[in-house]
Design a protein around this motif. Structure first.
Motif, PDB file in Angstrom:
ATOM      1  N   SER A 243       0.833  -1.204   0.000  1.00  0.00           N
ATOM      2  CA  SER A 243       0.000   0.000   0.000  1.00  0.00           C
ATOM      3  C   SER A 243       0.869   1.256   0.000  1.00  0.00           C
ATOM      4  O   SER A 243       0.520   2.266  -0.618  1.00  0.00           O
ATOM      5  N   GLU A 244       2.027   1.187   0.664  1.00  0.00           N
ATOM      6  CA  GLU A 244       2.934   2.339   0.688  1.00  0.00           C
ATOM      7  C   GLU A 244       3.498   2.614  -0.708  1.00  0.00           C
ATOM      8  O   GLU A 244       3.581   3.763  -1.151  1.00  0.00           O
ATOM      9  N   THR A 245       3.885   1.549  -1.407  1.00  0.00           N
ATOM     10  CA  THR A 245       4.402   1.696  -2.769  1.00  0.00           C
ATOM     11  C   THR A 245       3.344   2.298  -3.687  1.00  0.00           C
ATOM     12  O   THR A 245       3.620   3.208  -4.482  1.00  0.00           O
ATOM     13  N   ILE A 246       2.117   1.802  -3.568  1.00  0.00           N
ATOM     14  CA  ILE A 246       1.032   2.294  -4.418  1.00  0.00           C
ATOM     15  C   ILE A 246       0.735   3.758  -4.112  1.00  0.00           C
ATOM     16  O   ILE A 246       0.489   4.557  -5.026  1.00  0.00           O
ATOM     17  N   SER A 247       0.767   4.131  -2.848  1.00  0.00           N
ATOM     18  CA  SER A 247       0.534   5.533  -2.469  1.00  0.00           C
ATOM     19  C   SER A 247       1.594   6.439  -3.086  1.00  0.00           C
ATOM     20  O   SER A 247       1.294   7.534  -3.583  1.00  0.00           O
ATOM     21  N   ARG A 248       2.864   5.983  -3.061  1.00  0.00           N
ATOM     22  CA  ARG A 248       3.947   6.780  -3.650  1.00  0.00           C
ATOM     23  C   ARG A 248       3.770   6.898  -5.167  1.00  0.00           C
ATOM     24  O   ARG A 248       3.988   7.962  -5.745  1.00  0.00           O
ATOM     25  N   LEU A 249       3.381   5.804  -5.806  1.00  0.00           N
ATOM     26  CA  LEU A 249       3.148   5.836  -7.250  1.00  0.00           C
ATOM     27  C   LEU A 249       2.039   6.816  -7.604  1.00  0.00           C
ATOM     28  O   LEU A 249       2.158   7.613  -8.551  1.00  0.00           O
ATOM     29  N   LYS A 250       0.956   6.752  -6.846  1.00  0.00           N
ATOM     30  CA  LYS A 250      -0.172   7.646  -7.103  1.00  0.00           C
ATOM     31  C   LYS A 250       0.240   9.106  -6.916  1.00  0.00           C
ATOM     32  O   LYS A 250      -0.092   9.970  -7.747  1.00  0.00           O
ATOM     33  N   MET A 251       0.980   9.394  -5.864  1.00  0.00           N
ATOM     34  CA  MET A 251       1.426  10.763  -5.594  1.00  0.00           C
ATOM     35  C   MET A 251       2.348  11.249  -6.716  1.00  0.00           C
ATOM     36  O   MET A 251       2.202  12.367  -7.216  1.00  0.00           O
ATOM     37  N   LYS A 252       3.272  10.378  -7.135  1.00  0.00           N
ATOM     38  CA  LYS A 252       4.216  10.740  -8.196  1.00  0.00           C
ATOM     39  C   LYS A 252       3.463  11.038  -9.496  1.00  0.00           C
ATOM     40  O   LYS A 252       3.725  12.059 -10.154  1.00  0.00           O
ATOM     41  N   ALA A 253       2.511  10.168  -9.847  1.00  0.00           N
ATOM     42  CA  ALA A 253       1.762  10.351 -11.090  1.00  0.00           C
ATOM     43  C   ALA A 253       0.983  11.658 -11.072  1.00  0.00           C
ATOM     44  O   ALA A 253       0.969  12.404 -12.064  1.00  0.00           O
ATOM     45  N   ASN A 254       0.347  11.968  -9.965  1.00  0.00           N
ATOM     46  CA  ASN A 254      -0.461  13.191  -9.883  1.00  0.00           C
ATOM     47  C   ASN A 254       0.400  14.447  -9.883  1.00  0.00           C
ATOM     48  O   ASN A 254      -0.025  15.495 -10.382  1.00  0.00           O
ATOM     49  N   MET A 255       1.637  14.344  -9.358  1.00  0.00           N
ATOM     50  CA  MET A 255       2.533  15.498  -9.376  1.00  0.00           C
ATOM     51  C   MET A 255       3.064  15.778 -10.780  1.00  0.00           C
ATOM     52  O   MET A 255       3.436  16.907 -11.094  1.00  0.00           O
ATOM     53  N   GLU A 256       3.075  14.740 -11.621  1.00  0.00           N
ATOM     54  CA  GLU A 256       3.681  14.878 -12.940  1.00  0.00           C
ATOM     55  C   GLU A 256       2.695  15.290 -14.037  1.00  0.00           C
ATOM     56  O   GLU A 256       3.116  15.538 -15.169  1.00  0.00           O
ATOM     57  N   VAL A 257       1.410  15.314 -13.723  1.00  0.00           N
ATOM     58  CA  VAL A 257       0.437  15.619 -14.771  1.00  0.00           C
ATOM     59  C   VAL A 257       0.197  17.118 -14.864  1.00  0.00           C
ATOM     60  O   VAL A 257       0.437  17.873 -13.917  1.00  0.00           O
ATOM     61  N   GLU A 258      -0.307  17.516 -16.037  1.00  0.00           N
ATOM     62  CA  GLU A 258      -0.722  18.898 -16.196  1.00  0.00           C
ATOM     63  C   GLU A 258      -1.961  19.126 -15.335  1.00  0.00           C
ATOM     64  O   GLU A 258      -2.636  18.187 -14.922  1.00  0.00           O
TER      65      GLU A 258
END
Length: 450
Positions: A243-258
Protein backbone atom coordinates in the motif's frame (compact mmCIF):
# COMPACT_ATOMS: atom_id res chain seq x y z
CA UNK A 1 8.12 -30.41 -4.43
CA UNK A 2 6.83 -33.72 -5.75
CA UNK A 3 7.24 -33.01 -9.47
CA UNK A 4 5.53 -36.27 -10.38
CA UNK A 5 2.45 -35.50 -8.30
CA UNK A 6 -0.83 -35.73 -10.18
CA UNK A 7 -4.38 -34.76 -9.37
CA UNK A 8 -6.58 -37.72 -8.44
CA UNK A 9 -10.33 -37.31 -8.77
CA UNK A 10 -12.04 -38.98 -5.83
CA UNK A 11 -15.69 -38.23 -6.54
CA UNK A 12 -18.07 -35.91 -8.31
CA UNK A 13 -21.73 -35.07 -7.99
CA UNK A 14 -24.14 -32.40 -9.18
CA UNK A 15 -25.74 -29.74 -7.01
CA UNK A 16 -29.11 -28.14 -7.69
CA UNK A 17 -30.74 -25.18 -5.93
CA UNK A 18 -32.24 -26.06 -2.56
CA UNK A 19 -35.54 -24.65 -3.76
CA UNK A 20 -36.96 -23.11 -6.93
CA UNK A 21 -39.39 -20.33 -7.67
CA UNK A 22 -41.28 -19.65 -10.88
CA UNK A 23 -38.50 -17.42 -12.27
CA UNK A 24 -36.19 -20.42 -12.34
CA UNK A 25 -38.61 -22.17 -14.69
CA UNK A 26 -38.48 -19.45 -17.37
CA UNK A 27 -35.92 -19.01 -20.18
CA UNK A 28 -33.11 -16.68 -19.05
CA UNK A 29 -32.18 -14.45 -21.96
CA UNK A 30 -28.64 -13.19 -22.47
CA UNK A 31 -27.84 -9.52 -23.01
CA UNK A 32 -25.37 -8.22 -25.67
CA UNK A 33 -22.46 -8.19 -23.23
CA UNK A 34 -23.12 -11.86 -22.47
CA UNK A 35 -23.56 -13.07 -26.04
CA UNK A 36 -20.35 -11.37 -27.14
CA UNK A 37 -18.43 -13.62 -24.69
CA UNK A 38 -19.48 -16.98 -26.15
CA UNK A 39 -16.04 -17.74 -27.64
CA UNK A 40 -14.04 -16.73 -24.55
CA UNK A 41 -13.03 -19.15 -21.79
CA UNK A 42 -14.81 -19.76 -18.51
CA UNK A 43 -13.69 -17.60 -15.57
CA UNK A 44 -11.31 -19.73 -13.48
CA UNK A 45 -10.28 -18.34 -10.11
CA UNK A 46 -9.80 -20.08 -6.80
CA UNK A 47 -8.68 -19.77 -3.21
CA UNK A 48 -6.01 -21.70 -1.31
CA UNK A 49 -6.59 -22.51 2.36
CA UNK A 50 -4.58 -24.12 5.13
CA UNK A 51 -6.19 -27.09 6.81
CA UNK A 52 -6.97 -26.53 10.46
CA UNK A 53 -4.34 -27.95 12.78
CA UNK A 54 -4.28 -31.73 13.07
CA UNK A 55 -5.02 -31.23 16.74
CA UNK A 56 -8.37 -29.72 15.78
CA UNK A 57 -10.53 -32.81 16.12
CA UNK A 58 -13.55 -30.91 14.87
CA UNK A 59 -12.25 -30.74 11.29
CA UNK A 60 -13.09 -33.65 9.05
CA UNK A 61 -12.74 -33.34 5.27
CA UNK A 62 -15.82 -35.46 4.54
CA UNK A 63 -17.95 -33.35 6.87
CA UNK A 64 -16.47 -30.17 5.42
CA UNK A 65 -17.30 -31.23 1.85
CA UNK A 66 -20.89 -32.06 2.80
CA UNK A 67 -21.28 -28.62 4.38
CA UNK A 68 -19.84 -27.00 1.23
CA UNK A 69 -22.33 -28.88 -0.94
CA UNK A 70 -25.22 -27.88 1.30
CA UNK A 71 -24.24 -24.18 1.35
CA UNK A 72 -23.67 -24.28 -2.43
CA UNK A 73 -27.19 -25.65 -2.90
CA UNK A 74 -28.58 -22.79 -0.81
CA UNK A 75 -26.49 -20.23 -2.72
CA UNK A 76 -27.81 -21.49 -6.05
CA UNK A 77 -31.30 -20.47 -4.97
CA UNK A 78 -30.15 -16.88 -5.55
CA UNK A 79 -27.92 -17.74 -8.54
CA UNK A 80 -30.30 -20.19 -10.18
CA UNK A 81 -29.16 -19.57 -13.80
CA UNK A 82 -25.83 -21.23 -12.92
CA UNK A 83 -27.65 -24.52 -12.37
CA UNK A 84 -29.01 -24.53 -15.93
CA UNK A 85 -27.44 -24.97 -19.35
CA UNK A 86 -27.27 -23.02 -22.58
CA UNK A 87 -29.83 -23.77 -25.26
CA UNK A 88 -30.16 -22.60 -28.88
CA UNK A 89 -33.12 -22.07 -31.14
CA UNK A 90 -32.02 -21.88 -34.79
CA UNK A 91 -33.97 -20.11 -37.51
CA UNK A 92 -32.55 -21.42 -40.79
CA UNK A 93 -34.71 -19.07 -42.87
CA UNK A 94 -33.41 -15.96 -41.10
CA UNK A 95 -29.94 -17.51 -40.59
CA UNK A 96 -30.02 -16.66 -36.87
CA UNK A 97 -29.52 -18.35 -33.51
CA UNK A 98 -31.24 -17.44 -30.25
CA UNK A 99 -28.97 -18.55 -27.42
CA UNK A 100 -30.32 -18.44 -23.86
CA UNK A 101 -30.14 -20.27 -20.52
CA UNK A 102 -32.61 -23.08 -19.99
CA UNK A 103 -32.72 -23.07 -16.19
CA UNK A 104 -34.38 -26.48 -16.05
CA UNK A 105 -31.95 -28.19 -18.41
CA UNK A 106 -28.90 -30.08 -17.23
CA UNK A 107 -27.85 -31.75 -14.02
CA UNK A 108 -26.93 -28.63 -12.05
CA UNK A 109 -23.54 -27.38 -10.87
CA UNK A 110 -20.74 -29.96 -10.84
CA UNK A 111 -18.90 -30.55 -7.54
CA UNK A 112 -15.59 -32.43 -7.69
CA UNK A 113 -13.45 -33.73 -4.83
CA UNK A 114 -9.82 -34.36 -5.81
CA UNK A 115 -6.58 -35.03 -3.97
CA UNK A 116 -2.96 -34.07 -4.60
CA UNK A 117 0.16 -35.22 -2.76
CA UNK A 118 1.60 -31.73 -2.37
CA UNK A 119 1.65 -29.12 0.37
CA UNK A 120 0.48 -25.51 0.39
CA UNK A 121 4.08 -24.28 0.20
CA UNK A 122 4.54 -26.18 -3.08
CA UNK A 123 1.88 -23.92 -4.59
CA UNK A 124 2.89 -20.52 -3.20
CA UNK A 125 6.70 -20.76 -2.97
CA UNK A 126 7.82 -21.25 -6.59
CA UNK A 127 8.71 -18.09 -8.50
CA UNK A 128 6.39 -19.04 -11.38
CA UNK A 129 2.87 -20.34 -10.85
CA UNK A 130 3.26 -24.16 -10.94
CA UNK A 131 1.78 -25.88 -13.99
CA UNK A 132 -0.24 -28.16 -11.69
CA UNK A 133 -2.45 -25.19 -10.72
CA UNK A 134 -4.36 -25.38 -14.01
CA UNK A 135 -5.49 -28.86 -12.89
CA UNK A 136 -7.24 -27.29 -9.89
CA UNK A 137 -10.05 -26.26 -12.24
CA UNK A 138 -12.66 -28.08 -14.27
CA UNK A 139 -13.48 -26.98 -17.85
CA UNK A 140 -9.84 -26.77 -18.97
CA UNK A 141 -9.74 -24.87 -22.28
CA UNK A 142 -13.55 -24.91 -22.56
CA UNK A 143 -15.20 -21.92 -24.22
CA UNK A 144 -18.44 -20.47 -22.96
CA UNK A 145 -20.47 -21.86 -25.84
CA UNK A 146 -19.62 -25.32 -24.41
CA UNK A 147 -22.17 -24.47 -21.72
CA UNK A 148 -24.66 -26.21 -24.02
CA UNK A 149 -23.27 -29.56 -22.82
CA UNK A 150 -21.10 -28.65 -19.82
CA UNK A 151 -22.26 -27.23 -16.47
CA UNK A 152 -22.27 -23.43 -16.28
CA UNK A 153 -20.65 -23.73 -12.85
CA UNK A 154 -18.15 -26.31 -11.67
CA UNK A 155 -16.49 -26.34 -8.25
CA UNK A 156 -13.39 -28.46 -7.63
CA UNK A 157 -12.06 -28.94 -4.10
CA UNK A 158 -8.50 -30.26 -4.31
CA UNK A 159 -7.30 -31.64 -1.00
CA UNK A 160 -3.58 -31.15 -0.32
CA UNK A 161 -1.55 -32.71 2.49
CA UNK A 162 -1.91 -29.62 4.69
CA UNK A 163 -4.52 -27.57 2.89
CA UNK A 164 -7.06 -27.45 0.12
CA UNK A 165 -7.88 -25.37 -2.93
CA UNK A 166 -11.40 -24.40 -3.98
CA UNK A 167 -11.39 -23.73 -7.72
CA UNK A 168 -14.49 -22.24 -9.28
CA UNK A 169 -15.05 -22.36 -13.06
CA UNK A 170 -17.99 -20.20 -14.12
CA UNK A 171 -19.31 -19.48 -17.59
CA UNK A 172 -18.15 -16.02 -18.69
CA UNK A 173 -21.15 -15.58 -21.00
CA UNK A 174 -23.27 -15.68 -17.83
CA UNK A 175 -21.16 -13.63 -15.40
CA UNK A 176 -18.43 -11.00 -15.29
CA UNK A 177 -15.90 -10.54 -12.48
CA UNK A 178 -18.28 -8.52 -10.31
CA UNK A 179 -20.98 -11.21 -10.49
CA UNK A 180 -18.37 -13.95 -10.07
CA UNK A 181 -16.90 -12.65 -6.81
CA UNK A 182 -20.33 -11.65 -5.55
CA UNK A 183 -21.23 -15.34 -5.87
CA UNK A 184 -18.19 -16.30 -3.77
CA UNK A 185 -19.02 -13.70 -1.12
CA UNK A 186 -22.62 -14.83 -0.72
CA UNK A 187 -21.61 -18.52 -0.73
CA UNK A 188 -19.13 -17.78 2.08
CA UNK A 189 -21.74 -15.91 4.12
CA UNK A 190 -24.33 -18.67 3.70
CA UNK A 191 -21.73 -21.32 4.58
CA UNK A 192 -20.94 -19.53 7.83
CA UNK A 193 -24.67 -19.03 8.47
CA UNK A 194 -24.19 -15.29 8.53
CA UNK A 195 -26.70 -12.74 7.32
CA UNK A 196 -26.08 -11.83 3.68
CA UNK A 197 -24.37 -8.44 3.49
CA UNK A 198 -23.14 -8.76 -0.12
CA UNK A 199 -25.18 -7.63 -3.10
CA UNK A 200 -27.91 -10.13 -3.86
CA UNK A 201 -28.01 -10.89 -7.60
CA UNK A 202 -30.43 -8.82 -9.65
CA UNK A 203 -31.70 -10.81 -12.63
CA UNK A 204 -33.45 -8.02 -14.54
CA UNK A 205 -31.55 -7.90 -17.82
CA UNK A 206 -30.18 -4.66 -19.29
CA UNK A 207 -30.73 -3.98 -22.99
CA UNK A 208 -30.33 -0.85 -25.08
CA UNK A 209 -33.62 1.00 -25.42
CA UNK A 210 -35.85 -0.65 -27.98
CA UNK A 211 -34.07 -4.02 -27.87
CA UNK A 212 -34.47 -7.31 -25.99
CA UNK A 213 -35.15 -9.52 -24.26
CA UNK A 214 -34.64 -11.95 -27.17
CA UNK A 215 -31.51 -11.18 -29.19
CA UNK A 216 -30.57 -13.45 -32.06
CA UNK A 217 -27.07 -13.78 -33.47
CA UNK A 218 -26.62 -13.80 -37.28
CA UNK A 219 -25.16 -17.32 -37.28
CA UNK A 220 -26.50 -20.84 -37.48
CA UNK A 221 -23.28 -22.90 -37.24
CA UNK A 222 -20.69 -22.70 -34.46
CA UNK A 223 -17.79 -22.52 -36.91
CA UNK A 224 -19.10 -19.09 -37.89
CA UNK A 225 -18.47 -17.56 -34.49
CA UNK A 226 -16.59 -19.97 -32.20
CA UNK A 227 -12.81 -20.32 -32.36
CA UNK A 228 -10.73 -22.09 -29.75
CA UNK A 229 -7.74 -20.03 -28.66
CA UNK A 230 -4.60 -21.72 -27.38
CA UNK A 231 -2.06 -19.51 -25.65
CA UNK A 232 1.62 -19.59 -26.67
CA UNK A 233 4.21 -20.55 -24.09
CA UNK A 234 3.85 -18.14 -21.18
CA UNK A 235 5.41 -17.66 -17.79
CA UNK A 236 2.96 -16.66 -15.08
CA UNK A 237 4.20 -14.78 -12.01
CA UNK A 238 2.65 -12.99 -9.08
CA UNK A 239 4.06 -9.64 -7.95
CA UNK A 240 3.12 -7.78 -4.79
CA UNK A 241 2.81 -4.00 -4.45
CA UNK A 242 2.48 -2.71 -0.90
CA UNK A 243 0.00 0.00 0.00
CA UNK A 244 2.93 2.34 0.69
CA UNK A 245 4.40 1.70 -2.77
CA UNK A 246 1.03 2.29 -4.42
CA UNK A 247 0.53 5.53 -2.47
CA UNK A 248 3.95 6.78 -3.65
CA UNK A 249 3.15 5.84 -7.25
CA UNK A 250 -0.17 7.65 -7.10
CA UNK A 251 1.43 10.76 -5.59
CA UNK A 252 4.22 10.74 -8.20
CA UNK A 253 1.76 10.35 -11.09
CA UNK A 254 -0.46 13.19 -9.88
CA UNK A 255 2.53 15.50 -9.38
CA UNK A 256 3.68 14.88 -12.94
CA UNK A 257 0.44 15.62 -14.77
CA UNK A 258 -0.72 18.90 -16.20
CA UNK A 259 -3.37 20.66 -14.18
CA UNK A 260 -6.54 18.62 -14.14
CA UNK A 261 -9.66 18.44 -12.05
CA UNK A 262 -9.49 14.65 -12.00
CA UNK A 263 -7.11 12.81 -9.71
CA UNK A 264 -5.25 9.81 -11.11
CA UNK A 265 -6.31 6.72 -9.17
CA UNK A 266 -4.03 4.18 -7.52
CA UNK A 267 -4.89 1.52 -10.09
CA UNK A 268 -4.31 3.91 -13.01
CA UNK A 269 -0.87 4.82 -11.63
CA UNK A 270 0.05 1.15 -11.08
CA UNK A 271 -1.26 0.19 -14.53
CA UNK A 272 0.81 2.97 -16.11
CA UNK A 273 3.93 1.61 -14.40
CA UNK A 274 3.23 -1.91 -15.66
CA UNK A 275 2.50 -0.68 -19.19
CA UNK A 276 5.83 1.20 -19.24
CA UNK A 277 7.86 -1.71 -17.87
CA UNK A 278 6.29 -4.39 -20.10
CA UNK A 279 6.79 -2.12 -23.13
CA UNK A 280 10.48 -1.78 -22.24
CA UNK A 281 10.79 -5.55 -21.65
CA UNK A 282 9.38 -6.21 -25.12
CA UNK A 283 12.24 -4.20 -26.66
CA UNK A 284 9.98 -2.64 -29.27
CA UNK A 285 11.09 -0.26 -31.97
CA UNK A 286 10.45 3.32 -30.92
CA UNK A 287 7.65 3.94 -33.39
CA UNK A 288 5.82 0.67 -32.72
CA UNK A 289 2.29 1.09 -31.44
CA UNK A 290 1.48 -0.11 -27.92
CA UNK A 291 -1.91 -0.49 -26.29
CA UNK A 292 -3.01 -0.65 -22.69
CA UNK A 293 -6.56 -1.65 -21.80
CA UNK A 294 -8.30 -1.63 -18.45
CA UNK A 295 -11.51 -3.47 -17.58
CA UNK A 296 -14.26 -1.06 -16.52
CA UNK A 297 -17.39 -1.96 -14.58
CA UNK A 298 -20.27 -0.28 -16.42
CA UNK A 299 -22.88 -0.59 -13.68
CA UNK A 300 -22.18 2.86 -12.29
CA UNK A 301 -21.39 4.40 -15.70
CA UNK A 302 -24.82 3.92 -17.24
CA UNK A 303 -27.63 6.41 -16.60
CA UNK A 304 -29.68 5.31 -14.79
CA UNK A 305 -27.11 3.19 -13.01
CA UNK A 306 -27.44 -0.56 -12.74
CA UNK A 307 -27.42 -2.11 -9.26
CA UNK A 308 -24.05 -3.51 -8.17
CA UNK A 309 -25.78 -6.86 -7.86
CA UNK A 310 -26.64 -6.88 -11.59
CA UNK A 311 -26.05 -10.48 -12.62
CA UNK A 312 -24.34 -10.76 -15.98
CA UNK A 313 -21.65 -9.06 -18.03
CA UNK A 314 -21.55 -5.31 -17.58
CA UNK A 315 -17.96 -4.53 -18.56
CA UNK A 316 -16.10 -2.77 -21.33
CA UNK A 317 -12.45 -1.94 -21.91
CA UNK A 318 -10.93 1.50 -21.63
CA UNK A 319 -8.18 1.64 -24.28
CA UNK A 320 -5.15 3.91 -24.49
CA UNK A 321 -2.60 3.87 -27.30
CA UNK A 322 0.86 5.40 -27.80
CA UNK A 323 4.14 4.57 -29.49
CA UNK A 324 6.80 2.72 -27.49
CA UNK A 325 8.95 5.87 -27.41
CA UNK A 326 6.07 7.97 -26.07
CA UNK A 327 5.36 5.52 -23.26
CA UNK A 328 9.01 5.23 -22.26
CA UNK A 329 10.19 8.81 -22.73
CA UNK A 330 7.28 10.59 -21.06
CA UNK A 331 6.66 10.56 -17.33
CA UNK A 332 4.65 8.03 -15.35
CA UNK A 333 2.02 10.73 -14.88
CA UNK A 334 1.73 11.34 -18.64
CA UNK A 335 1.11 7.64 -19.24
CA UNK A 336 -1.34 7.39 -16.34
CA UNK A 337 -3.25 10.37 -17.69
CA UNK A 338 -3.73 8.53 -20.99
CA UNK A 339 -5.40 5.71 -19.06
CA UNK A 340 -7.45 8.14 -16.98
CA UNK A 341 -8.72 9.83 -20.15
CA UNK A 342 -9.66 6.46 -21.67
CA UNK A 343 -11.65 5.54 -18.56
CA UNK A 344 -13.37 8.93 -18.34
CA UNK A 345 -14.55 8.60 -21.95
CA UNK A 346 -16.73 5.61 -21.01
CA UNK A 347 -19.82 7.76 -20.53
CA UNK A 348 -23.45 6.68 -20.74
CA UNK A 349 -23.68 8.18 -24.23
CA UNK A 350 -20.54 6.42 -25.45
CA UNK A 351 -21.56 3.08 -24.00
CA UNK A 352 -25.06 3.21 -25.45
CA UNK A 353 -23.47 3.94 -28.81
CA UNK A 354 -21.23 0.88 -28.43
CA UNK A 355 -24.16 -1.41 -27.64
CA UNK A 356 -26.41 0.03 -30.34
CA UNK A 357 -23.64 -0.50 -32.90
CA UNK A 358 -23.30 -4.09 -31.66
CA UNK A 359 -27.05 -4.64 -32.04
CA UNK A 360 -26.88 -3.51 -35.67
CA UNK A 361 -23.95 -5.82 -36.39
CA UNK A 362 -23.59 -8.46 -33.64
CA UNK A 363 -20.26 -10.20 -33.22
CA UNK A 364 -18.54 -12.52 -30.76
CA UNK A 365 -15.16 -11.63 -29.24
CA UNK A 366 -12.25 -13.88 -30.20
CA UNK A 367 -9.54 -14.03 -27.52
CA UNK A 368 -6.66 -14.10 -29.97
CA UNK A 369 -8.00 -11.25 -32.10
CA UNK A 370 -9.77 -8.81 -29.78
CA UNK A 371 -6.52 -7.39 -28.35
CA UNK A 372 -3.94 -5.88 -30.67
CA UNK A 373 -0.28 -6.97 -30.72
CA UNK A 374 1.91 -5.41 -28.02
CA UNK A 375 -1.09 -4.93 -25.73
CA UNK A 376 -0.93 -4.80 -21.96
CA UNK A 377 -4.32 -6.03 -20.79
CA UNK A 378 -5.29 -5.07 -17.22
CA UNK A 379 -8.13 -7.29 -16.03
CA UNK A 380 -10.16 -8.08 -12.92
CA UNK A 381 -10.11 -5.66 -9.97
CA UNK A 382 -8.36 -5.36 -6.58
CA UNK A 383 -11.69 -4.08 -5.25
CA UNK A 384 -13.23 -7.54 -5.39
CA UNK A 385 -13.51 -9.13 -1.96
CA UNK A 386 -11.38 -12.25 -2.36
CA UNK A 387 -9.71 -12.74 1.01
CA UNK A 388 -12.93 -12.17 2.95
CA UNK A 389 -14.23 -15.57 1.80
CA UNK A 390 -13.97 -17.72 4.91
CA UNK A 391 -15.58 -21.16 4.88
CA UNK A 392 -15.10 -21.76 8.58
CA UNK A 393 -11.41 -22.69 8.31
CA UNK A 394 -9.84 -19.24 8.33
CA UNK A 395 -8.98 -16.72 5.63
CA UNK A 396 -7.46 -17.85 2.32
CA UNK A 397 -3.68 -17.76 2.05
CA UNK A 398 -3.57 -17.14 -1.71
CA UNK A 399 -5.68 -16.67 -4.83
CA UNK A 400 -4.74 -18.39 -8.07
CA UNK A 401 -6.24 -18.66 -11.55
CA UNK A 402 -6.45 -21.37 -14.20
CA UNK A 403 -5.51 -21.57 -17.87
CA UNK A 404 -8.45 -19.49 -19.04
CA UNK A 405 -8.16 -16.26 -21.04
CA UNK A 406 -4.37 -15.93 -20.77
CA UNK A 407 -2.59 -14.01 -23.54
CA UNK A 408 0.86 -12.38 -23.74
CA UNK A 409 0.67 -9.18 -21.72
CA UNK A 410 -2.32 -10.23 -19.59
CA UNK A 411 -2.16 -8.63 -16.14
CA UNK A 412 -4.75 -9.79 -13.61
CA UNK A 413 -5.26 -7.55 -10.59
CA UNK A 414 -6.08 -9.01 -7.19
CA UNK A 415 -6.73 -7.80 -3.69
CA UNK A 416 -3.32 -7.99 -2.00
CA UNK A 417 -2.78 -11.13 0.07
CA UNK A 418 -1.14 -8.98 2.75
CA UNK A 419 -4.18 -6.69 2.98
CA UNK A 420 -4.05 -3.01 3.91
CA UNK A 421 -4.79 -1.73 0.41
CA UNK A 422 -1.96 -3.69 -1.22
CA UNK A 423 -2.39 -5.14 -4.72
CA UNK A 424 -1.13 -8.38 -6.25
CA UNK A 425 -0.63 -8.69 -9.99
CA UNK A 426 -0.49 -11.92 -11.96
CA UNK A 427 1.51 -11.17 -15.11
CA UNK A 428 1.65 -13.49 -18.13
CA UNK A 429 4.47 -13.01 -20.62
CA UNK A 430 6.60 -15.08 -23.01
CA UNK A 431 9.71 -16.39 -21.20
CA UNK A 432 12.20 -13.93 -22.71
CA UNK A 433 9.95 -10.94 -22.02
CA UNK A 434 9.35 -12.06 -18.44
CA UNK A 435 13.12 -12.38 -17.90
CA UNK A 436 13.56 -8.83 -19.16
CA UNK A 437 10.80 -7.58 -16.84
CA UNK A 438 12.48 -9.32 -13.88
CA UNK A 439 15.62 -7.30 -14.66
CA UNK A 440 13.84 -3.98 -15.21
CA UNK A 441 15.22 -1.56 -12.60
CA UNK A 442 12.11 0.61 -12.41
CA UNK A 443 9.89 -2.45 -11.91
CA UNK A 444 11.95 -4.46 -9.42
CA UNK A 445 12.51 -1.37 -7.27
CA UNK A 446 8.77 -1.41 -6.51
CA UNK A 447 7.54 -4.98 -6.90
CA UNK A 448 8.17 -7.82 -4.47
CA UNK A 449 7.26 -11.48 -4.61
CA UNK A 450 3.65 -12.13 -3.73
Amino acid sequence: MANSAVIKHVSECFIKPKSKDNNAKQPYYLAPGDLAMLSAHYIQKGLLFNKPSVTDEEFNIATFLEKLKDSLSKTLVYFYPLAGQLATQIDEDQHTSLIFIDCEKGSGARFIHATLDMIVDDIVSPIDVPIIVKSFFDHHMAVNHDGHTRPLLSVQVTELVDGFFIGCSMNHAVVDGTSYWNFWNIWSEIHQQQSITSNLPVHDRWFSEGYGPKISLPFTHTDEFIRRYEAPELRKRFFHFSSETISRLKMKANMEVEETDKEISSLQALSALVWRCITRARRLAGDEKTICTMDANLRQRLDPQLPQGYFGNSIWVAKAAASADEVLEHSLGWTAQLLQKAVSELTDKTLRGVFEAWMKSPFVYQIGEFFEPNSTVIGSSPRFNMYGNDFGVGAPVAVRSGYANKIPGKVTTYQGSKGGGSIDLEICLPPDTMSALESDEEFIALATRS
